[in-house]
Design a protein around this motif. Structure first.
Motif, PDB file in Angstrom:
ATOM      1  N   LYS A1051      21.742  36.369  54.861  1.00 40.57           N
ATOM      2  CA  LYS A1051      22.900  36.123  53.992  1.00 40.57           C
ATOM      3  C   LYS A1051      22.510  35.379  52.724  1.00 40.57           C
ATOM      4  CE  LYS A1051      25.264  37.907  57.338  1.00 40.57           C
ATOM      5  NZ  LYS A1051      25.646  39.342  57.249  1.00 40.57           N
ATOM      6  N   GLY A1061      21.810  29.571  49.196  1.00 43.94           N
ATOM      7  CA  GLY A1061      21.970  30.997  49.466  1.00 43.94           C
ATOM      8  C   GLY A1061      21.197  31.866  48.506  1.00 43.94           C
ATOM      9  N   THR A1312      32.876  37.988  52.038  1.00 47.07           N
ATOM     10  CA  THR A1312      31.598  37.924  52.749  1.00 47.07           C
ATOM     11  C   THR A1312      31.030  36.514  52.686  1.00 47.07           C
ATOM     12  OG1 THR A1312      30.366  38.537  50.753  1.00 47.07           O
ATOM     13  CG2 THR A1312      31.151  40.333  52.164  1.00 47.07           C
ATOM     14  N   GLU A1313      29.988  36.283  53.483  1.00 47.53           N
ATOM     15  CA  GLU A1313      29.391  34.953  53.531  1.00 47.53           C
ATOM     16  C   GLU A1313      28.757  34.576  52.196  1.00 47.53           C
ATOM     17  OE1 GLU A1313      26.933  33.966  56.891  1.00 47.53           O
ATOM     18  OE2 GLU A1313      27.930  35.453  58.149  1.00 47.53           O
ATOM     19  N   VAL A1314      28.132  35.530  51.538  1.00 43.94           N
ATOM     20  CA  VAL A1314      27.481  35.211  50.266  1.00 43.94           C
ATOM     21  C   VAL A1314      28.513  34.918  49.188  1.00 43.94           C
ATOM     22  CG1 VAL A1314      25.305  36.396  50.694  1.00 43.94           C
ATOM     23  CG2 VAL A1314      27.257  37.706  49.877  1.00 43.94           C
TER      24      VAL A1314
END
Length: 1445
Positions: A1051, A1061, A1312-1314
């Protein structure tokens, strides 16, 4: 059109008069003008008052009809930036920018002037028509919906007033047509309201889905609007545009829509061709007017226009070729012909498949549709048919069916303005060109600089030109005889026979009499052969045939030229002859006499009938004195005075003598003008002087008191003391001397109360009082002596500091050790330098390698940044914003964070209750609802639960959310409970000396209740204001992240705002454009951008996003429900994340990407839905791998292997390796800055939408902030910083941060996680901006903090201004707040799962039943209401058990 005659311009720029046909110069008429310091963009006139309004660069002028300035309003320059979104206070990189006026409209209904400029995204304002300095309305905080004009200099804007009817109410609006600029609104035509109504605000575009907008066709159509007008229920726009192809050639169109068509269904365009082969295809200006009798007859006889009547309307248009040709032409189009052709086009589309006589005639502009669109079959019997939503729109004519017009007149310059008038049934056109010339199309000319605006005054007697001048439409007065007057053949000019001058017909008083006003193409004149009587008094004006200047106030006789051989002279005796002496001085030939009875100077024969004596023998009255200046003078005389009055003589010789109390005065004959000099005997008397003593040196201020001190004038008076004339300063710097001790000081500056000296460099010796030198007494003060003349004054003392003497023996003891230390240091330095040189060569190679690596990385990152900034010009606002409905919104905000998530019973609404018990349970829950509406019970209920140790924070949050839903029907009661609990909570924190900690965390039920209350009250604000910038921010982040590689397992992304990230490895990738077919949904192909490093699942997500972009996320197919097939040839291949071909690296297995399958650019991919549930290959493979222990889910990777990251972190190497690794890692952080710069505008827009008190602030925020302010005043230890923290914890922390980090709470989207990681950085920045503490940053600070370090101060100021602005707003009363809450309850309560919430709440009552019963039994109020008994009854019904009852 033989009646049109043109004349060539004869004079240069800014001269307003022409030479006669013979070339001799003529007299000029005074032409009114008004100079503007800046270029004039627009001019309008109020038809009621005649006032003229100029819209110039940086200024709006208000002039009267004679071009005299009445008022002005400064509109610029203003601090602005091209990319700035108002308000400008939140913008950066602003600079003073000129404000070009784009639109100027008179709104007579409410007496305002609509002004739109090029600054602040084209925001408009309303000014007072009677005084433009008074601004009636302006707001820069309503957002994009109020941006009217364009900030681009080359984009033209036109407008026209209209009305709009909604809900039976008529509203004043104006329609705007404008081209498209890169930063403008996409709507080409919009309807703007001029008052607030419900959700509409002033200047808002009230047509939500305009069919005429630029977004789909920016590269194709380039509009240049030139004129807008309204006629017989229709609104017309005249413009030129390209045809939508790559060819940039322009064509002129007129578009029409019904005035009462709010959706533009009737919008239709008709191409207008001007000249042979449509040579003049780009419109420059236009004018709509009636043609007049003669032109209408000529147009009808030509057969080109059909029948044209004098009262019909004609569109007069000047146009030029699109190429660089310097010629232009005038063409005419009757509105009747335009409307008939438009009806033919509409009828052809609605009833004949878009064909006229079998040939396609109708096109749909601004659309990429290639299929049939004119498929309706309805009868259009009315020319006023205004379309419908089920009919195609907009419509346009094909070039073959354009309306053709012949050229009326051509010029060898570019015509830029046109105005038309009718005089005596003849039509006159005034044409202006780009060279600064005006043509009157018959005969005559005026040369003057001008632009597109050309219009008449109310009487059509003058022509206004926007370059400063108001020009007469005729120059009749320049013709002095009949023959030259009629020979011009100008319909404006004819010979007024009885007045003997060349005039307009309206200016000739007896023009209606036969031969009274002569105008004829045959150029015939008449002559006067006699005139009687030869003399008349000006008083008998009704008998004078030829009136002229003599009665207008001029003393010099006015001579009127009647013919070449006859002259009449008129004279006014009384003018300038106010008294008898002046009357008798009149020239004898005019026979003026003083008429004693009338006390005025008149013509002799007018006085004979009123007196018996001869008026010539009348004696003048005695002199009369009216004023004496000055009134007082000295007894001895010697000053000049002036006597004013009447009958003081005619000549200076008439004054024989003047005396005062017998003393003769001297007459100053050279100054005589009906006045003379005299003296008044009086002397000034001084009674006291203060002070009465002073220094001989002078320099003091003396006050003299007495009587008659106002005698004579200031110049006649002088004051002396001892023969010395007094001055303002008695002593100068040069005359003064200063001494300190025995040394003189130089006086540098001398003022009334200050003295500046230059002291000597050496210490002086002291002087005794008798000026004898005495022994130096070291540092004793020395007297400062000032001398002037013979006077001496000691004004102070001066002190010199004593120098400390150092013994010579001490000096060597200090200097010698210092020299030794220096020598030792030099030796050490030399040794270290030699060692450094030896190490230098060793390190040099390492530095060169590092530098080369840094250079390569930076080049690549810079290239990526440039490509990124170019690609980000994509429009993120396509499609509607997928707002969630109220129920889904509250479900997600209240219950999605719960442990069950989307499966929570409050979201699903499913209760496991046996069918036989549902009726009993429903009745018991209603009773429980009534019990919750008892404040006594509810407060005890909440306190009992909070007192139990197992009632943890998660339970408190969930309980509060259940309570919010259960009480949603009575939000005003819910608010009262919340206030009560907050007051108790506030008291606890204040008493514990920690008030700043209140509301920081959800440690109590009431804190979560407040969060839910804010969410309820701000839902509509989200939809109306803040939702749009938040959605655009989310879309922009998602767009930026997906442009680069995203590791599906760890991710991490190449482009992100979160340093943790950030994808550190330099992943090689390229962009592919795939042609996607959706199985079973037709042959349409959708191009989709993907990356060759994307996994198959990531490719599916991007395809679903592109194909189903108009559907909200919840209605789109999910990734697991579709398969992706690649068709490189005749056969296809199913793509999946893992299969037998997946690449292995030891025990690690790489997820398949497009590069793995060797998918190329422009490949064809087929998306199919999975119809049956079956085990796919991945599941079988996982089972097989699990059995063989060859594959573990944790050993799957996408771009970066997790073990490589761990090894890199734990690897121990040399200092060189560590430095190299750290340096290279830091290079990737530049991506954070690039993403931040790209998203900055979206972040700023969202912050402004949330933190702008100038916009509409939800009443709940004002109400709650006032509540906090009121309570803070009741506690001594609550300061402003604490109040600021409370407000921050209650609104930004409890609501905005929650929504910002979770866009799926308000929108139907997938986060989304990103994307979430980047949103968290912005949310943290938002919170940092709301804190009062200063953030001290250093090089060791987290990258996320450093990223927005520059903007934090700006955001903090926004927060402070927001809180201050809310405090200054009008308070929201409890009644108003309750009314608002009741409306929210009424609108939304029936959509919520109230029964489920009550059932879940009872589970808490059941769990803590004994404690609740005990609390109720101990409360006297609860006992009196029998609350214990009511709870026991509910428990018996809901739990189906026997109780104590």
């Amino acid at each position: 059109m033989a009646s049109w005659v043109q004349a060539a311009p004869l004079l240069p720029l800014l001269l307003l008069f022409c030479l006669s046909a013979a070339g001799e110069p003529l007299q000029e008429e005074a032409v009114l003008d008004f100079p503007s310091k800046t270029a004039i963009n627009n001019v309008v006139q109020d038809p009621r008052s005649g006032r003229v309004y100029l819209g110039a660069v940086n200024t709006i002028y208000q002039l009267d009809a004679a071009l005299r300035e009445e008022a002005r309003a400064e509109t610029g320059p203003r601090e602005d930036a091209r990319t700035c979104t108002p308000p400008v206070s939140a913008c950066q990189d602003t600079k003073p920018s000129p404000n070009v006026n784009k639109l100027l409209l008179v709104h007579p209904a409410n007496g305002s002037l609509i002004v739109c400029g090029s600054r602040y995204r084209g925001i408009c304002s309303l000014l007072n028509l009677t005084n433009v300095e008074q601004q009636l309305y302006y707001s820069d905080s309503k957002g994009e919906r109020t941006y009217v004009a364009s900030i681009e200099d080359g984009v033209a804007v036109v407008g026209v007033m209209s009305t709009y009817v909604k809900d039976g109410n008529a509203f004043n609006v104006f329609l705007v047509g404008k081209g498209y600029g890169s930063l403008d609104s996409s709507k080409l035509i919009s309807t703007r309201i001029l008052q607030d109504y419900r959700d509409w605000v002033v200047f808002e575009s009230i047509v939500e889905a305009s069919t005429v907008q630029a977004t789909p066709f920016v590269p194709k159509y380039l509009h240049d609007f030139r004129h807008a007008f309204k006629e017989e229920g229709f609104v017309y726009f005249l413009f030129s545009r390209t045809m939508g192809s790559t060819d940039n050639k322009n064509f002129t169109f007129v578009s029409r829509l019904c005035e009462d068509d709010p959706h533009y269904y009737s919008y239709t365009e008709l191409q207008l061709n001007c000249g042979p082969g449509n040579r003049y295809n780009k419109v420059q200006a236009a004018y709509v007017a009636s043609p007049g009798k003669e032109l209408a007859r000529g147009m009808t006889e030509s057969g080109q226009y059909g029948q044209v009547l004098p009262w019909h309307k004609v569109l007069f248009m000047v146009a030029s070729p699109y190429d660089d040709s310097a010629d232009s032409a005038l063409c005419m189009y009757p509105l009747k012909a335009i409307n008939e052709r438009l009806v033919d086009l509409i009828s052809a589309c609605y009833s004949d498949s878009g064909k006229i006589a079998g040939t396609p005639a109708v096109d749909i502009p601004y659309s990429s549709k290639t299929d049939e669109f004119c498929t309706s079959r309805i009868d259009v019997s009315s020319a006023a048919f205004c379309g419908a939503d089920f009919l195609p729109a907009p419509l346009a004519s094909k070039p073959e069916f354009a309306l053709q017009a012949e050229v009326v007149i051509t010029r060898t310059s570019i015509l830029t303005a046109v105005a038309v008038a009718v005089e005596n049934d003849h039509t006159i056109a005034f044409l202006g060109n780009s060279l600064g010339e005006v043509y009157k199309v018959r005969r005559g000319c005026y040369g003057i600089g001008l632009n597109k605006n050309l219009f008449f005054d109310a009487g059509h007697s003058h022509l206004y030109i926007t370059t400063e001048k108001k020009v007469p439409v005729q120059a009749c007065h320049l013709k002095t005889d009949c023959q030259s007057c009629v020979s011009t053949r100008d319909p404006y000019c004819g010979w007024c026979v009885l007045e003997g001058r060349c005039t307009r017909r309206s200016s000739c008083r007896r023009a209606e009499e036969k031969n009274g006003w002569l105008w004829s193409p045959k150029q015939q004149c008449v002559k006067i052969v006699s005139f009687h009587p030869p003399n008349l008094s000006c008083r008998k004006t009704q008998q004078v045939v030829y009136r002229a200047g003599p009665c207008s106030g001029r003393i010099v006789p006015s001579i009127l030229q009647l013919s070449s051989s006859f002259t009449v002279t008129l004279y006014n005796c009384s003018l300038g002859r106010e008294d008898c002496s002046l009357c008798k001085n009149a020239a004898p030939k005019y026979s003026c006499v003083w008429c004693a009875k009338r006390k005025s100077c008149v013509y002799e024969k007018l006085c004979i009938d009123q007196a018996t004596e001869d008026p010539q023998d009348t004696e003048c009255p005695d002199p009369q004195i009216t004023d004496i200046i000055p009134r007082y003078g000295p007894v001895k005389g010697g000053i000049s005075v002036t006597i004013k009055g009447s009958n003081l003589g005619i000549h200076k010789d008439d004054i024989k003598a003047v005396s005062v109390v017998g003393v003769p005065c001297i007459h100053q004959e050279d100054r005589y003008a009906g006045v003379f000099s005299y003296m008044i005997l009086q002397d000034p008397i001084a009674s006291s002087v203060h002070p009465d003593k002073g220094s001989k040196a002078g320099g003091m201020v003396i006050t003299i008191s007495g009587s008659n001190l106002d005698t004579a004038t200031r110049e006649d008076v002088s004051v002396t003391v001892g023969g010395v004339v007094c001055f303002s300063k008695a002593m100068t710097a040069k005359e003064a001397q200063a001494f300190v001790g025995d040394i003189p000081y130089f006086v540098n500056t001398l003022q009334d109360d200050k003295l500046f000296l230059d002291p000597p460099s050496s210490q002086p010796r002291a002087l005794s009082k008798r000026h004898r030198r005495r022994r130096d007494t070291s540092s004793d003060p020395l007297d400062l002596l000032i001398k002037f003349g013979n006077g001496e004054w000691v004004v102070g003392s001066v002190h010199y500091e004593r120098k400390n003497e150092v013994s010579l023996l001490i000096i060597p003891a200090v200097i010698v050790p210092m020299l030794l230390i220096i020598l030792i240091s030099v030796y050490c330095y030399r040794r270290k330098s030699q060692q450094a040189e030896r190490e230098y060569e060793k390190v040099k190679h390492q530095l060169e390698n590092l530098e080369e690596s840094v250079r390569d990385r930076c080049k690549k990152e810079f290239t990526d940044l440039m490509i990124e900034m170019e690609d980000h010009t994509n429009d993120l606002s396509e499609g509607r914003i997928p707002f969630l409905d109220y129920k889904t919104y509250t479900d997600r905000v209240f219950f999605l964070p719960s442990k069950d998530g989307a499966n929570d019973v409050m979201i699903t609404g499913k209760l496991d209750i046996p069918e036989a018990r549902k009726a009993i349970v429903a009745q018991a829950l209603n009773q429980f609802s009534n019990l919750l509406n008892s404040k006594t019970f509810l407060i005890n209920f909440i306190k009992t639960l909070e007192g139990r140790p197992d009632f943890n924070a998660r339970a408190k949050v969930y309980f509060a959310s259940l309570l919010t839903v259960a009480l949603h029907g009575k939000l005003e009661y819910y608010t009262d409970i919340m206030r009560t609990l907050l007051l108790e909570l506030m008291g606890n924190y204040v008493d514990s000396k920690n008030p700043k900690l209140m509301l920081r965390r959800s440690e109590t039920v009431v804190e979560r209740m407040l969060c839910n209350w804010m969410s309820i009250c701000l839902y509509q604000f989200l939809k109306d204001s803040a939702g749009e910038p938040l959605y655009k921010l989310f879309r922009a982040i998602k767009h930026q992240i997906e442009k680069g590689p995203v590791d599906a397992r760890v991710k991490k992304a190449k482009y992100t705002l979160n340093d943790t990230g950030l994808l550190g490895d330099d992943v090689e990738y390229c962009v592919l454009v795939s042609d996607v077919l959706v199985h079973g949904e037709g042959p349409d192909v959708t191009p989709v951008k993907v990356l060759n490093c994307d996994t198959v699942s990531q490719v599916k997500e991007k395809i679903i996003e592109a194909v189903y972009r108009n559907l909200p996320y919840s209605q789109r197919p999910k990734v697991d429900s579709v398969t992706l097939e690649w068709r490189p040839g005749s056969t296809g291949q199913i793509l999946s994340d893992l299969d037998l071909t997946s690449q292995k690296e030891g025990r690690w297995r790489r997820i398949n990407t497009l590069a793995h399958y060797n998918v190329r650019d422009n490949a064809t991919l087929v998306l199919s839905r999975v119809l049956h549930t079956q085990q796919n290959y991945d599941q079988n493979q996982d089972n097989q791998e699990e059995r063989n222990s060859l594959l573990d889910d944790d050993k799957v990777f996408h771009l970066v292997r997790p073990d490589e990251l761990d090894e890199m972190k734990s690897k121990r190497g040399s200092m060189k390796d560590k430095s190299m690794t750290k340096a290279i890692t830091e290079i990737y952080l530049t991506r954070l800055l690039s993403v931040k710069g790209t998203l900055q505008q979206f972040v700023d827009d969202f912050f402004r939408s949330v933190l702008c008190s100038g916009a509409v602030v939800p009443p709940a925020i004002k109400y709650f902030f006032d509540f906090l302010d009121e309570q803070a005043l009741k506690h001594d230890n609550v300061d402003e910083e604490t109040i600021h923290i409370w407000k921050t914890n209650s609104l930004p922390l409890r609501f905005w941060v929650n929504i910002l980090k979770n866009p799926h709470f308000i929108f139907d989207v997938h986060v989304t996680e990103v994307v979430d990681a980047s949103l968290s950085v912005i949310a943290q920045t938002f919170m940092d901006a709301c804190t009062k503490s200063e953030h001290k940053l250093s090089r060791d600070s987290p990258s996320n903090k450093l990223l927005y370090a520059k903007e934090i101060s700006t955001y903090k100021k926004m927060v402070d201004d927001y809180y201050k602005g809310i405090r200054q707003m009008v308070s929201v009363s409890d009644q108003d707040m309750n009314t608002h809450l009741a409306e929210v309850s009424r609108t939304h309560t029936d959509k919520l799962n109230i029964q489920v919430a009550l059932y879940q709440l009872y589970q808490y009552a059941s769990k803590y039943y004994d404690g609740i019963i005990q609390s109720l039994d101990e409360d006297p109020a609860a006992q009196s209401k029998q609350l214990t008994l009511r709870l026991q009854q509910i428990a018996a019904a809901l739990e189906n058990k026997v109780t104590d009852l």
